[in-house]
Design a protein around this motif. Structure first.
Motif, PDB file in Angstrom:
ATOM      1  N   ALA A   7      40.877  48.886  37.374  1.00 16.07           N
ATOM      2  CA  ALA A   7      39.614  49.506  36.960  1.00 16.07           C
ATOM      3  C   ALA A   7      39.930  50.639  35.997  1.00 16.07           C
ATOM      4  N   GLU A   8      39.114  50.741  34.951  1.00 16.55           N
ATOM      5  CA  GLU A   8      39.331  51.788  33.958  1.00 16.55           C
ATOM      6  C   GLU A   8      38.040  52.524  33.663  1.00 16.55           C
ATOM      7  N   GLY A   9      38.058  53.803  33.896  1.00 16.44           N
ATOM      8  CA  GLY A   9      36.944  54.657  33.496  1.00 16.44           C
ATOM      9  C   GLY A   9      35.590  54.261  34.054  1.00 16.44           C
ATOM     10  N   LEU A  10      35.554  53.854  35.323  1.00 20.69           N
ATOM     11  CA  LEU A  10      34.261  53.469  35.904  1.00 20.69           C
ATOM     12  C   LEU A  10      33.372  54.690  36.086  1.00 20.69           C
ATOM     13  N   ARG A  11      32.173  54.577  35.514  1.00 24.59           N
ATOM     14  CA  ARG A  11      31.184  55.631  35.695  1.00 24.59           C
ATOM     15  C   ARG A  11      29.900  55.034  36.214  1.00 24.59           C
ATOM     16  N   LYS A  12      29.252  55.748  37.085  1.00 25.09           N
ATOM     17  CA  LYS A  12      27.966  55.269  37.586  1.00 25.09           C
ATOM     18  C   LYS A  12      27.151  56.470  38.029  1.00 25.09           C
ATOM     19  N   SER A  13      25.917  56.542  37.533  1.00 28.16           N
ATOM     20  CA  SER A  13      25.030  57.623  37.962  1.00 28.16           C
ATOM     21  C   SER A  13      23.812  57.017  38.622  1.00 28.16           C
ATOM     22  N   TYR A  14      23.347  57.657  39.643  1.00 27.34           N
ATOM     23  CA  TYR A  14      22.048  57.330  40.193  1.00 27.34           C
ATOM     24  C   TYR A  14      21.114  58.428  39.722  1.00 27.34           C
ATOM     25  N   ILE A  49      31.027  48.090  42.848  1.00 24.74           N
ATOM     26  CA  ILE A  49      31.221  47.664  41.456  1.00 24.74           C
ATOM     27  C   ILE A  49      32.305  46.592  41.382  1.00 24.74           C
ATOM     28  N   LEU A  50      33.410  46.811  42.082  1.00 23.03           N
ATOM     29  CA  LEU A  50      34.513  45.847  42.020  1.00 23.03           C
ATOM     30  C   LEU A  50      34.119  44.508  42.650  1.00 23.03           C
ATOM     31  N   ALA A  61      36.402  46.613  34.654  1.00 22.12           N
ATOM     32  CA  ALA A  61      37.211  46.304  35.827  1.00 22.12           C
ATOM     33  C   ALA A  61      37.537  44.828  35.830  1.00 22.12           C
ATOM     34  N   VAL A  62      38.777  44.529  36.175  1.00 16.00           N
ATOM     35  CA  VAL A  62      39.218  43.135  36.279  1.00 16.00           C
ATOM     36  C   VAL A  62      39.701  42.925  37.710  1.00 16.00           C
ATOM     37  N   VAL A  63      39.147  41.915  38.359  1.00 16.89           N
ATOM     38  CA  VAL A  63      39.524  41.614  39.734  1.00 16.89           C
ATOM     39  C   VAL A  63      39.979  40.164  39.804  1.00 16.89           C
ATOM     40  N   ALA A  64      41.146  39.943  40.348  1.00 14.94           N
ATOM     41  CA  ALA A  64      41.727  38.601  40.473  1.00 14.94           C
ATOM     42  C   ALA A  64      41.695  37.868  39.125  1.00 14.94           C
ATOM     43  N   GLU A  71      32.351  37.884  34.073  1.00 12.52           N
ATOM     44  CA  GLU A  71      32.504  36.662  34.875  1.00 12.52           C
ATOM     45  C   GLU A  71      32.324  36.964  36.366  1.00 12.52           C
ATOM     46  N   PRO A  72      31.184  37.519  36.723  1.00  9.64           N
ATOM     47  CA  PRO A  72      31.010  37.920  38.124  1.00  9.64           C
ATOM     48  C   PRO A  72      31.171  36.746  39.107  1.00  9.64           C
ATOM     49  N   ARG A  73      30.755  35.577  38.678  1.00 12.75           N
ATOM     50  CA  ARG A  73      30.831  34.435  39.581  1.00 12.75           C
ATOM     51  C   ARG A  73      32.270  34.050  39.884  1.00 12.75           C
TER      52      ARG A  73
END
Lengths: 313, 262
Positions: A7-14, A49-50, A61-64, A71-73
């Motif tokens: 993961a790189e530079g994940l930002r999230k605001s509510y 997020i991940l 972010a890249v997972v697996a 490509e969330p699916r």
């Protein structure tokens, strides 16, 4: 080394607060990363997020091997998620829960049944398999939840506070089961508020606070950051205290620090067992009766408090 | 495509197991309409007169529509609860089509509503309700009610995903039931309503559906006011349902897609 989670530079605001302020993480395949932090530090948001349940405002972010946004699916095919609440269907039995997930994960009718039986056995739930899960204890629900996220044998597993609210023995059981999974080569990202849990399970630890990673390393590296080992000495008689302290001043790296109670003090030793032996010999030579002699390494609690600046709380 | 079908079937199986284990849910959607049949259709049947026939024949269409309204609250509360306990997250983290999850939920609740409509109709028949327009026409009436129910279920889904609080939804569902039933011609002809309210009630989709059912079942009709809805209730009802579905289905999917626990 191959990163299973990056993961790189994940930002999230509510609307009312910044949950993440640029989180960077990297988890090598087949290892366990413990994400440690207080409530509201951003642990759950990171996991969401991940696991493709939430979209970051920015960052990637890249997972697996697949991008969580593009490509969330594909990501969902390769992950297992055990959220903060044991998300089991209370109106189904343990077996029905797992068979349903197996069917949804395209194992086929028989395949889903076989996999369910296998997981129930592995998580010691066979006896309770055909009971409604609403009759399960907290520990059993967590075990079923863990089984549920492993139905498709995913290479990457997210565990969001897997043992929060469990009694010590259920926690130990769950730890053992998580370690078994890790031994089979699964990559695990685990969030926890328990330093002990991170220490026991994780290869590396990322400490998060206020939506950023404030420290990262192996448990040992983090402990070393806070300081070297301390030798705690307790004398049998209070009058020997200063004699003992001066006997040790030749091996100590810093002046001895007296603890409350008037019978014990601690000295910081240079690294290595040699220093411990020298200290023991020095006390022996001075002829002081010793009631306690213990080497104390900083715990992750010390690390955590040191890093988050809450030493005095 | 085949996979989506497997998913949907498996998820419908889940809802049917729920229904088997908490059969009281049937009561939840049947109780109010059944009470209406007994109180209005039996106790007060002679006290209420409608033009061109028996009051029981008039109100049965309204009873069917009311089952659909009762389903709104039921599915909304169910959705909000599963958002809260993390089950929605689990399903959303699967590679399963999210459409399958919502379709399975609405289709199985439609089955629940069908049971409710059956029970109410049987009780109506016992009290002397006799639609006499032929099998096809009668079946078409039931078909329209089920279609209305299905559209209302998507509305309920959207409500549950937007409001999120089971407690608030409990109160809201009562409001939907009462306002839907009485701001329409479901139980009372609109003749006596004040002018502006009459227009509102007349254009209420529930009125169109009820009128269309009455037409299909040969029941007594409200007096026509010459408006499109009262002249051609069936086409009007179909158009209204299509419009509602065109809004609620995509909005529900979007809300589900973005669902964050609060």
């Amino acid at each position: 080394m191959n990163a299973a989670i990056e993961a790189e530079g994940l930002r999230k605001s509510y609307s009312d607060h910044h949950a993440l302020n640029g989180v960077n993480l990297s988890v090598a395949a087949g290892t366990v990363l413990g994400v440690l932090g207080p409530n509201g530090a951003g642990k759950t948001t990171t996991v969401r997020i991940l696991a493709t349940l939430a979209r970051p405002d920015s960052g990637r972010a890249v997972v697996a091997g697949h991008d969580v946004l593009r490509e969330p699916r594909e990501v969902r095919r390769r992950i297992g998620l055990a959220g903060q609440y044991a998300a089991v269907d209370e109106q189904l039995t343990g077996r029905e829960n797992l068979v349903l997930l197996g069917t949804l994960l395209r194992l086929g009718k028989q395949g889903a049944r076989d996999r369910a039986a296998e997981l129930l056995a592995r998580f010691e739930l066979t006896d309770a398999a055909d009971r409604l899960t609403r009759t399960y204890s907290g520990g059993m629900r967590r075990r079923l939840d863990l089984a549920a996220c492993l139905v498709s044998s995913p290479p990457v597993v997210f565990l969001d506070e897997p043992t929060t609210g469990l009694d010590p023995s259920s926690r130990a059981t769950l730890w053992r089961m998580i370690r078994d999974q890790v031994a089979s080569g699964v990559t695990v990202l685990l969030t926890t508020q328990y330093l002990e849990e991170a220490d026991v399970l994780a290869d590396r630890i990322a400490v998060v606070d206020h939506g950023v990673v404030i420290a990262e390393g192996t448990p040992d590296e983090l402990k070393r950051k806070v300081g070297a080992e301390w030798l705690e000495v307790t004398v049998a008689h209070g009058r020997d205290l200063s004699a003992a302290a001066s006997a040790l001043s030749c091996v100590a790296a810093m002046p001895p620090r007296e603890a409350a109670g008037g019978k014990s003090f601690s000295v910081r030793l240079p690294d290595g067992m040699g220093a411990v032996a020298t200290a023991a010999t020095a006390l022996e030579t001075a002829g002081i009766e010793i009631a306690g002699f213990a080497l104390r390494r900083p715990s992750l609690d010390d690390v955590f408090l040191h890093l988050t600046g809450q030493e005095h709380s | 495509m085949n996979g989506v079908l497997v998913d949907t079937t498996a998820l419908i199986g889940r809802h049917l197991l729920h229904l088997r284990r908490t059969p009281t849910r049937i009561l939840g959607v049947t109780l109010t309409p059944l009470t209406m049949v007994l109180v209005l259709g039996y106790m007060l049947n002679k006290a209420i007169s409608v033009r061109g026939g028996d009051y029981l024949g008039y109100m049965m269409a309204g009873v069917g529509a009311q089952v659909a309204l009762a389903c709104v609250g039921s599915i909304a509360i169910g959705t909000a609860t599963s958002l809260r306990n993390g089950l929605v997250d689990r399903f959303r983290s699967l590679p399963t089509s999210r459409g399958a999850i919502l379709v399975a939920h609405t289709v199985s609740d439609l089955g629940l509503a069908a049971i409710g409509i059956c029970i109410a109709s049987i009780v109506g028949a016992l009290l002397g309700w006799r639609p006499d327009t032929g099998v096809l026409s009668i079946a078409a009436g039931f078909g329209l009610l089920l279609l209305f129910t299905y559209v209302m279920l998507w509305f309920g889904l959207l409500l549950g995903l937007s409001v999120r609080s089971p407690e608030a939804l409990g109160a809201l569902s009562g409001l939907v039931l009462v306002c839907g039933s009485f701001l329409s011609n479901a139980f009372v002809p609109l003749d006596g309503l004040p002018g502006w309210l009459r227009v509102v009630a007349e254009w209420n989709p529930i009125s169109a559906v009820s009128s269309a059912c009455r037409q299909l079942w040969g029941g007594p009709m409200s007096a026509s006011t010459g408006s499109v809805v009262s002249e051609h209730p069936l086409p009007a009802a179909l158009v209204m349902l299509a419009v509602i579905a065109a809004v609620t289905v995509p909005l529900s999917c979007r809300a589900y897609h973005a669902a964050e626990p609060r």
